[in-house]
Design a protein around this motif. Sequence first.
Motif, mmCIF file in Angstrom:
data_model
loop_
_atom_site.group_PDB
_atom_site.id
_atom_site.type_symbol
_atom_site.label_atom_id
_atom_site.label_comp_id
_atom_site.label_asym_id
_atom_site.label_seq_id
_atom_site.Cartn_x
_atom_site.Cartn_y
_atom_site.Cartn_z
ATOM 1 N N SER A 1 -4.612 -1.163 3.143
ATOM 2 C CA SER A 1 -3.702 -0.245 2.606
ATOM 3 C C SER A 1 -3.569 -0.343 1.004
ATOM 4 O O SER A 1 -3.456 0.654 0.392
ATOM 5 N N ILE A 2 -3.827 -1.809 0.574
ATOM 6 C CA ILE A 2 -3.800 -1.807 -0.895
ATOM 7 C C ILE A 2 -5.146 -1.269 -1.522
ATOM 8 O O ILE A 2 -5.038 -0.593 -2.591
ATOM 9 N N GLY B 1 0.925 -1.140 0.065
ATOM 10 C CA GLY B 1 0.056 0.034 -0.059
ATOM 11 C C GLY B 1 0.762 1.337 -0.070
ATOM 12 O O GLY B 1 0.297 2.391 -0.106
#
Length: 412
Positions: free
Chosen positions: A363-364, A316
Motif C-alpha cells: 500500500s505504501i 498507504g
Amino acid sequence: MPPAPKFQKHRLSLITLLFSVLASLLVCKAVSLAAVLSDKDALLQLKSAIVEDPLGFTSSWNPNDKDPCLWHGVSCDPLEGRVITLNLSSNLNSTCSVLQLSASKTAAVKGDQVRGNFTLLYPCLHVGVDGNISFVGLRGRLSPAIGHLTKLRVLSLGFNEFFGELPLEMGKLNLLEVLDLGFNAFHGPIPAALKKCTSLRVINLSGNQLNGTIPAIFGPITSFQVVDFSFNKLSGEIPNELGENCGSLMHLHLASNGLSGSIPSNLGNCGELKSLILSSNILQNDIPSSLGKLENLEALDLSRNFLSGLVPPTLGDCKQLKLLVLKNKNGPLFSRKGSSFIFHQEEYGEGDYNFFEGELPESIVKLYGIHVLWLPNVNLEGIFPQTWGSCSNLKMLNVAQNFLTGQIPASF
C-alpha cells in the motif's frame, strides 16, 4: 418672547450630550496616546537588555522620538498606533526555507503583516567552509517588558544570540499570533504561561537550548498551524493533548530532542497535518496505525528512534505522502558549540535503533506521489514489492540491508 421652558430643557440636554461625547473622545485619545507611550517605553526597555547590536538594528530607536512606529523592525496598527509587529530576525541570507504558510484570507487591516505569509527558516547546509555557522545579530536577554506590548501579534527574533530564560510575561500577549524565536541561545523550560496566548498560530522555538518537558499549552490553544520545538534538549513524552485540539495543525516538528514514550495515536486526529517530523529522539513501540488517517500528510520522518513492530499498511492511505523516512545514517543536522552551530554527520547506523517486523507494505509503494522512500536496515523481510505507484515520481529509494527477496521489477 423668552424660550419655552421645554425648549430650554432640550437645549441643555443637547449641550450636555455634546460635551459628554467630546469628553469621551478626549479621554479615548488620551488613553490611546498613553498606550502608544507605554509601547515606546517597553521597546526602550527591550533595547536596554541588548548588550550587542553589531548590525545596528536598534540604532534608530531614539528615546526622543514621539512615535516608535518608524523604528527599524517595528510595525503599528494604522488606526490605533499600537505596536503589532516586532521583527528583528538576523542572518536571513544564511537561511533556507523549510516551509511556508500561506496568508489568511481574513486580513482586515490594509498593510497588516500579522496574517501574512510565514516562512520557517533553518540555517542553510552549504554555509560555512568548516561546517560552522555563527549568526551575527543581537545579543542579550529578552526583557520582561515584552509583556507590555499588549497588542503585539508577531514577535520574530530568529537567528540572533538571545540568551537566558523565556520571560513569563509573554503570557500577557493574548493577541500574539506568531512567535518565532528560532536559533538563539535561550535555555530553561518553555513557559506554561504561553497557554494564555490563545491566538497563537505559529510557535517556533527550534535551535535553542530549552529543556524540561513540553508544557500543557495545547488544550487552551486550538489555532496552532505550526509547532516547531526541534533542536533543543526537551525530555518526557509528547503530550496526548496535542492530538486532541489539532484541527488546524499543519506542521509538527519535534526532531532532535530527548523525547521518550510512544507516538500518541491521537495524532491521527490532526487532519490538516502536512509534515510530522519526530526524528532523533528516543521514541519507542509501534508506529500508530492511526497515522493513516492523515490524508494531507506529505512528509513523515520517524528515523533515529527506538521504534518497532510492523510498518503499518495504513500509511498507504496517506495519499499525499511524498517523503517517508524510517531510518537515517545521518545524525541531527546541527549541534551547538557556543554561539555557533556545527553541521555534522554521524557514523553509519549510530543512534538509529528502529527495527521493524514483517514486510514492506505494498500500500505504501503504490502511493502515486511518493518521492523519497528511505528504509535501509530496518529488518524488513519478504518479497521485494512488484507493484509501484509511479516510478516517474520516485526520486530516492533506499531499502538496502534488509531481508527482501525476489527480483527488482522491470518498471524500474
